[in-house]
Design a protein around this motif. Structure first.
Motif, PDB file in Angstrom:
ATOM      1  N   GLU B 217       0.851  -1.198   0.000  1.00  0.00           N
ATOM      2  CA  GLU B 217       0.000   0.000   0.000  1.00  0.00           C
ATOM      3  C   GLU B 217       0.891   1.254   0.000  1.00  0.00           C
ATOM      4  N   ARG B 220       2.130   1.840  -3.487  1.00  0.00           N
ATOM      5  CA  ARG B 220       1.113   2.412  -4.371  1.00  0.00           C
ATOM      6  C   ARG B 220       0.872   3.886  -4.065  1.00  0.00           C
ATOM      7  N   LEU B 221       0.881   4.213  -2.774  1.00  0.00           N
ATOM      8  CA  LEU B 221       0.610   5.600  -2.391  1.00  0.00           C
ATOM      9  C   LEU B 221       1.743   6.522  -2.815  1.00  0.00           C
ATOM     10  N   ALA B 224       1.185   7.214  -6.249  1.00  0.00           N
ATOM     11  CA  ALA B 224       0.091   8.180  -6.412  1.00  0.00           C
ATOM     12  C   ALA B 224       0.502   9.562  -5.892  1.00  0.00           C
ATOM     13  N   ARG B 225       1.755   9.688  -5.484  1.00  0.00           N
ATOM     14  CA  ARG B 225       2.297  10.954  -4.978  1.00  0.00           C
ATOM     15  C   ARG B 225       1.564  11.438  -3.728  1.00  0.00           C
ATOM     16  N   LEU B 226       1.340  10.529  -2.817  1.00  0.00           N
ATOM     17  CA  LEU B 226       0.669  10.880  -1.559  1.00  0.00           C
ATOM     18  C   LEU B 226       1.592  10.522  -0.385  1.00  0.00           C
ATOM     19  N   PRO B 227       2.505  11.401  -0.040  1.00  0.00           N
ATOM     20  CA  PRO B 227       3.487  11.032   0.986  1.00  0.00           C
ATOM     21  C   PRO B 227       2.876  10.812   2.376  1.00  0.00           C
ATOM     22  N   VAL B 228       1.783  11.502   2.691  1.00  0.00           N
ATOM     23  CA  VAL B 228       1.250  11.378   4.058  1.00  0.00           C
ATOM     24  C   VAL B 228       0.689   9.978   4.312  1.00  0.00           C
ATOM     25  N   PRO B 229      -0.261   9.506   3.498  1.00  0.00           N
ATOM     26  CA  PRO B 229      -0.709   8.133   3.753  1.00  0.00           C
ATOM     27  C   PRO B 229       0.397   7.107   3.486  1.00  0.00           C
ATOM     28  N   TRP B 273       7.641  14.067   0.028  1.00  0.00           N
ATOM     29  CA  TRP B 273       7.118  15.130   0.908  1.00  0.00           C
ATOM     30  C   TRP B 273       7.788  16.460   0.556  1.00  0.00           C
ATOM     31  N   ARG B 276       6.417  17.778  -2.615  1.00  0.00           N
ATOM     32  CA  ARG B 276       5.041  18.262  -2.498  1.00  0.00           C
ATOM     33  C   ARG B 276       5.002  19.599  -1.766  1.00  0.00           C
ATOM     34  N   ARG B 277       5.828  19.735  -0.762  1.00  0.00           N
ATOM     35  CA  ARG B 277       5.846  21.014  -0.037  1.00  0.00           C
ATOM     36  C   ARG B 277       6.313  22.127  -0.961  1.00  0.00           C
TER      37      ARG B 277
END
Lengths: 990, 990
Positions: B217, B220-221, B224-229, B273, B276-277
């Motif tokens: 997971e 995959r995250l 999906a470029r979602l560092p927090v999850p 992260w 993204r910041r």
């Protein structure tokens, strides 16, 4: 915001609460933290406060919705046992947050909580701050299927909401979280990304596997007798389930299975935890509840007749209980006083959310004395031949503490006894009242009752004080832990919230002087007047008649109405009016303001409680409404971009009931049943087309965001969206109609297609839920089956043209579709349902004031209520008619004479006596002339009256000859059976 | 305890920290909360404080161990950027906790932090409160593989420990958690049950599956470029891994794979992260660091020679850096002053953990002026025939800003040039010093350097102030953001922690008057004296010689030694003395107190810093030691109930290195290598048996709880447990010996079996780790390979009887076993290792003061250091001997003349000249007489000296006849090659 969390923490620790940390696995609410859900179990005391970031994947909105977050912050307090003053403690915490509770309108509005998944429920309130729900306040009654003893108070603050209100911001991201850092800056990215995860990116297969693994681990840990890690895994299950749900990946079957599994595990965890705590010897000890107050033994005396004042002080009662309790107390006092010899005048009761005030005028100072005979042995056995008392008489005298010489003789039904006469000395009024009042309190009961820190009492909400004065004399009353005194409580925010009352006389004025309007009608009148004035000030009016139920509710939400005019932005008037008024009424209890044509104006009247700062309260209420309207606009716009078909597809994801399947399955059944019923309804071609289309679309709006949010708009939104999607107006109307009537007193469907769908809806509900064993019990009717049954009656009464659709027919049709889903629906169940419907109908009629005998008479026709209605009307007309009375008497006589099991039918040839043959011939004639309805039956049947009477006068029915006897009985039975379907003649009392 | 958490929260929020909640998935430390590990990345400022229940399944002890919990409470503070005074802020927080920092001994003791799994490291301290580690204080330098800019300060309080100390309780369960509730009452059941889960009941297969699912997971995250999850799932991975580990279910291969996977994911999370910041435009802005101080431009003048005082104020330096920095500053000042013309007297430096004080006596007020010649064109080209300046001369003059007439003539190496003489006016001392001192600070470097809130400086710890006075005149010094002044800082707890210094003269006395003993030798002497006195007061003594290294360390841990005598319960003396002293020395830096026979007494000497309340500090230190001894007793008892075989089996679970496998595999290799080496060692039968058994048991004690806790007791515990298990004493001793020498200067193994095992251990380490590419680089030597190489040398030097075991042989034998595990070990790698060992040996010899040429001469023998040692000794004796010198010269001459590629070997028959044949005959004779060692070689070879010289005098080596030339060269080459193995003759400088 962080300062607020610290302030709350400090406040509660100063009041003995322990602080724990948020739980370190995701939870949906602070309640799920073991510090609440496990600790409320068992006898150990516990007082805890903590912050709980509560994760609700379903509320994920990418941070875009101003009021909704996938993780919001709860501040949770548990007080076990109830400290006796939790509301006052809570108000103190608001002050600690810097909220001026004197300026704001803080209210406790009924809101009960139940989590079937946790086997938990409680009663309590949502706390309103100027109309904004800021806290959930619950007396926890059950958890994990266990009845809680002692009861815990659970206080859950919604911190973001409180902050938004206190800081006056419109979006959670704008909350000042810490100096120089907004909520959005601190958590915005996480809010977006976690929303993405929950709504879009979580891998469904993985999450399914996780769910299974967690559940299996929980199972193993329970078997290993480890409730703590088992609970952790139940929480992980639950969170994973929520993720799957937010991903739209839970089918109805899966949902039902998952819930059953989690519920089972949660209950086992609770049970095991309790066992383990007991094994550990309850390390925290046993909570102590207040001791019972000693029963009074000394009673004052009063001179002359005085007024009794009795006040039962409670925490805020649910509005409907306010009225109910006032009546119950009045009745109880009347009955109990009647059982004494104490003279008294009128009994009146008044009620507010926090008190029932009973006033009994002119209570005599004492009961009069009364004489009473105590019977001893028979006189014949009391004296021997010498006239000396026998052993029996002596024994009796000794037992009564008198000398045998004092025995007197009494005649009882012609038998002489000896005995004595005793004088019961009348008790003083205070003593009499002391007992009565205590009983009255102890016997208080509501629809839903709860327990608090009193070991014995049970009521809708806690009883916190009693005030009992006879004139200026205190009446000592002791009920469990509560003792009456001469103090009362007024508004909690008053300068002196507790006041001493000198005398019973003039108490209502005393209360009024302290801002409490005890009389409900006066409160109501004030609300109507003030709302009217405020509305007029902006050129509008409040429709007091249309809003009657709401005004009744508001009346019971305040002790002193304080109406405040608020406004909202005109742009919201673009939304359908039903949305606006629904939000105002249901969520906020605001009165809508309309212009002369009935169109909404951008204003509302809110009714605050007691004195407060109008500008503050207005601003608060306006902000709440704005947020709600903003939400509604959001849903409205979103829905308008969704096709009806897509919404309809969405309801497949909504579970209806475990075995009955999804809402989509139910909608399909309803459509099919409605079309089947139409066969008996002689529809026009147009109506048939309308019905077909409406049946296809049935319930689609339950898949709209608006209805998911505001369920009471079901039907309303269906019509609205159908119209906007270009459906024919009759279809739109049918979809609206099918949800009618929503409640007792509501209008039934106006159109025939709508009525058919509405009937089908309710038949499905009744047949399906009775079949799966979910019929209402006591106060529990989660699926609203009583309302559904009443709806069936009301629709069928409103549409006499549908009389061919009887209740049994409708149920049978519905049952067919339920059975098609593999569910067993025995005919006995359908009979039960029919009987259940009949009982609703009966109640309607009685409530409407119809005489009991007439109602009973027409009940056999209840399968077709419209027919029964007509019959009842006919009956009412004929009741004064002596001919009718004679007919009834004759028919009743026939019925009385004929044994129940006698079959009708006879050989006319055997009937040779003139009276016999006259009756036979009259019967033949009557049969020819009569119809099935009362109006068609009576004129024809009247010819029987005289022959029947003559028959009975002249003929011995029970003739010796069996053939003759059989023929005579057969004739009478035939008359009986012929008349029977018309009404229940036996019930009539003419 | 909850009050303490609130006090800390309040304290840090008042200092601008935001408060966040503990993370809602299990984390092993507060660092892992995204509020630290993600927020320290990038340029945004961040200041946060939070509680973090930190879950370490491996620390689960069912709640039985008084100091160890599966979940302990961290209070975490992150200050980004470094505020410049984090230590002072931290001390303030201790006061906020109610700790009287004036009474207690609070110290910052070097402790650096690195988490390869997070790609993170930092430098800092553990903070001691009376010897108890209560806080980890770190300047975060890297995270997620990214260099942090700005640097964050991370402060992690161990709350349970602080509470136990403050409340004076011995078991965490006894901590008063909240009024009336102990820690045990609140959390005891959870501690037990979660321990059960982690240690016994977690289902291994389920946890493995969870690990894989979480990792997938996270993957995959990230995609999906979602560092927090993604981070959340990395944390879940990590926790699950820890559970598996605690269940003993992680094989070495799995561990390596899991770590690699988590490390990779964590780094990607960090990178994403940051990206993204940046994409979000760094919502919190960019942290501002202090501005650079302007370089001074105005300098005071002084009259006459004055003392220079220069103090560099730092945060607590690691002890070894204290001494090192004092020397470096002295050297830098000396060099830099030497590069000026400024006259000065002696340069001395003194150092404490917080300062380096440099004093330069008699600094002249100014530099003398100096003349300087600037050379122009050659005189011949400077003037034309008429004696007028040429264009070249004119150009030069113009360039120098003088009239051509001012040019003068100079002779340079016989060539005449024109030019001018310039006078460099001497600068004032203040100006000169200003530059030098600034450079000195800017160039400070330590073994490990860090950065703080200064954008340019880098050193072992932050430089916080500079004091620079020339007599009573301030020397302006500007280094990046730091400017010198005339203030210094004494103890942070002093009434006036910042003091103004009037004059440079007498500064050490000034400091002493304020409780700072700047001179290291004085501090050391005071410690030795005070410790001796205190020990004597209980009839004991402190062995200052044996504890020399510890005393050195203590000396550099305090600015003012304050020795305190403490005691412990006599019952602990039942434990092996090594355990007791190890705990005292390594963990606590206490000096053991012994009786006249060297036996431990139940006392110790702790050295606090500065003034404090002795009773308080004593009690605190005693409690710490008691807790540690209690722990040790626990392990000791547990180990004694475990068989050696079981402990040995346990080491299979300990990973050694990813590719080299577990510790058990390593132990097997060591045993095999030792037995192989024994073939060259001519063992007695008894030694052979001992070796066999010891090889079987090798490293078993790494599986004991004691050694897992106190790794430095490896070997010591092996001997102890082997003895108690009834193993023969020689086996026990061999197991002890095999870990020797532990460090440079440590004793080598005493016994031959022990020496063989020790050699095998180190050969395996070197061959294996070089093979897998883990050779030391720069300051990084995580496996201690330099120490291992030094150990090989030291063992072989100590055991000349093992000289047949050369380094290459040993490495080759070790490589054979490593290769058997499928790892490629090229011979070139082994050559590298041998060279690496040789370099250690060379360094030893040079450090011991052997002349460079002699060392070089014997290095070819380094494969057998014992032989090399003997040769070196021989060399040293012969060095003054003219005959030997002549021999060396002759052999060097041979070597110089013969081209390198000339093969030895010749036809004696061709050599007909007398000198030729004389040399040939002498060589034959010498060969017959000589041995391989220098002592056997020299006497025999000396016969060659004269013939060689005669040969060169009389014979033309490069004869025209190729055969003759070849024979002559072949003879010389033969002599060269024959002499070569003895020593490297060419290196000798006799």
């Amino acid at each position: 915001m962080q300062d607020a969390l610290l302030a709350l923490t400090r406040y509660w620790t100063e009041r003995g609460a322990m602080v724990v940390q948020p739980f370190n696995t995701e939870v949906g609410a602070g309640t799920l933290n073991p510090a609440t859900v496990l600790r409320v179990l068992g006898p150990e005391p516990w007082r805890v406060a903590y912050v709980e970031p509560s994760v609700r994947p379903d509320d994920a909105r990418y941070g875009e919705n101003p009021n909704r977050l996938q993780t919001h912050t709860q501040f949770q307090v548990v007080l076990k046992p109830d400290p006796g003053n939790p509301q006052e403690l809570y108000l103190g915490s608001l002050e600690a947050l810097g909220i001026d509770i004197h300026a704001h309108d803080v209210r406790f509005v009924e809101d009960n909580w139940a989590s079937p998944a946790l086997g938990a429920w409680g009663l309590g309130w949502e706390v309103w701050l100027d109309g904004l729900e800021i806290t959930q306040f619950t007396y926890f009654q059950q958890a994990g299927g266990q009845t809680l003893d002692p009861v815990s108070v659970e206080i859950t603050y919604g911190v973001e909401r409180i902050m938004m209100a206190l800081q006056g911001v419109d979006h959670f991201k704008d909350i000042a979280y810490a100096p120089g850092i907004s909520y959005g800056e601190a958590f915005g990215q996480a809010e977006y990304e976690m929303s993405r995860f929950y709504l879009d990116d979580a891998d469904v297969e993985t999450q399914r596997r996780l769910f299974a693994d967690y559940a299996a681990e929980a199972r193993r840990l329970l078997d290993a007798r480890l409730p703590v890690p088992a609970h952790v895994h139940v929480l992980k299950c639950s969170h994973t389930f929520n993720i799957l749900d937010a991903r739209g990946a839970v089918s109805t079957t899966e949902r039902a299975k998952a819930f059953a599994r989690m519920r089972g595990l949660a209950r086992e965890v609770a049970g095991l935890w309790s066992e383990r705590r007991a094994e550990l010897g309850h390390p925290l000890g046993t909570a102590e509840l207040p001791a019972a107050v000693a029963a009074p033994t000394v009673f004052s005396t009063v001179d002359g007749a005085r007024t009794l004042l009795f006040e039962i002080g409670t925490e805020e009662l649910p509005p409907h209980e306010v009225t109910r309790t006032a009546a119950a107390v009045r009745r109880a006092l009347a009955d109990k006083l009647a059982a004494t010899r104490l003279g008294h005048g009128e009994i009146t009761t008044h009620a507010t959310p926090r008190r029932v005030v009973a006033v009994v005028a002119a209570v005599e100072p004492t009961e009069p004395d009364a004489e009473r005979t105590v019977r001893g042995p028979r006189a014949s056995a009391a004296f021997d031949a010498e006239g000396n008392p026998t052993k029996a008489a002596a024994g009796f005298a000794r037992g009564q503490g008198v000398d045998p010489g004092e025995l007197r003789r009494f005649d009882v039904d012609g038998v002489e006894y000896v005995g004595i006469t005793r004088t019961d000395v009348g008790r003083g009024a205070v003593e009499v009242l002391s007992g009565i009042l205590a009983e009255t309190v102890a016997e208080l009961r509501a629809d839903k009752n709860m327990r608090w820190n009193d070991p014995k009492l049970s009521f809708s909400r806690p009883v916190r004080w009693l005030l009992a004065l006879l004139g200026d004399t205190e009446v000592p009353v002791a009920v469990s832990t509560v003792a009456a005194g001469r103090t009362t409580r007024v508004h909690r925010t008053a300068p002196e919230p507790v006041l001493t009352v000198d005398t019973a006389e003039g108490y209502l004025d005393f209360l009024a002087a302290h801002g409490v309007v005890a009389d409900q009608s006066e409160r109501r009148a004030r609300i109507v007047a003030a709302a009217g004035e405020l509305a007029a000030s902006v050129g509008g009016r409040v429709d007091a008649e249309a809003e009657s139920a709401l005004i009744d509710e508001i009346t019971n939400l305040v002790e002193e109405p304080n109406a405040i005019l608020g406004g909202f932005a005109e742009r919201y008037l673009d939304l359908p009016a039903e949305i606006l008024t629904t939000v105002m009424r249901k969520h906020q209890r605001y009165l809508p303001v309309r212009d002369a044509d009935g169109a909404l104006l951008p204003h509302f009247v809110a009714v605050a409680n007691g004195s407060c700062d109008h500008d503050t309260v207005r601003a608060g209420n306006e902000a709440v409404l704005r947020a709600r309207y903003e939400d509604a606009s959001f849903f409205w716009r979103a829905d308008l971009q969704t096709t009806l078909a897509d919404m309809k597809a969405g309801i497949a994801k909504l579970a209806f009931e475990e075995r009955l399947g999804s809402v989509a399955e139910r909608a399909d059944r309803i459509g099919a049943v409605a079309l089947a019923l139409a066969a008996d309804a002689d529809l026009s071609e147009e109506d048939t087309a309308t019905l077909r289309r409406a049946a296809e679309l049935a319930k689609f709006d339950l898949g709209s965001q608006m209805v998911i949010e505001l369920t009471s708009l079901a039907g309303t939104m269906a019509r609205e969206y159908a119209r906007r999607a270009g459906e024919p107006e009759p279809v739109a109307q049918a979809l609206f109609d099918m949800e009618l009537p929503r409640a007792g007193g509501d209008k039934p469907p106006a159109t025939i297609p709508g009525a058919l769908l509405a009937l089908a809806d309710r038949f499905d509900l009744l047949a399906g839920l009775f079949a799966v064993g979910a019929k209402p019990t006591g106060s529990s009717d989660p699926f609203g089956l009583r309302r559904a049954a009443a709806g069936v009656v009301s629709i069928l009464r409103a549409h006499p043209t549908l009389r061919a659709i009887t209740v049994p027919k409708g149920l049978s049709s519905a049952a067919e579709r339920v059975r098609a889903q593999g569910i067993d629906v025995p005919d006995t169940v359908l009979a039960d349902v029919a009987e259940f419907v009949t009982r609703r109908y009966e109640q309607h009629l009685l409530d409407a004031g119809h005489p009991h005998d007439q109602v009973s008479a027409v009940l056999p026709l209840a399968a077709a209520p419209a027919l029964a209605d007509e019959t009842l009307a006919e009956l009412a007309q004929r009741v004064g008619d002596p001919d009718f009375a004679a007919l009834v008497a004759a028919l009743q006589r026939v019925r009385r004479i004929v044994p129940k099991d006698t079959a009708s039918g006879y050989d006319p040839a055997v009937l040779t006596e003139p009276a016999e043959s006259a009756l036979h011939q009259a019967f033949v004639k009557a049969q020819e002339a009569a119809g099935a309805t009362l109006s068609e039956f009576v004129p024809a049947a009247s010819v029987l009256t005289v022959p029947v009477n003559t028959f009975f006068d002249e003929i011995l029915v029970m003739a010796e000859d069996p053939a003759i006897r059989a023929a005579r009985l057969g004739l009478l039975a035939a008359i009986r059976d012929w008349a029977a379907p018309v009404v229940d003649w036996q019930s009539l009392d003419v």
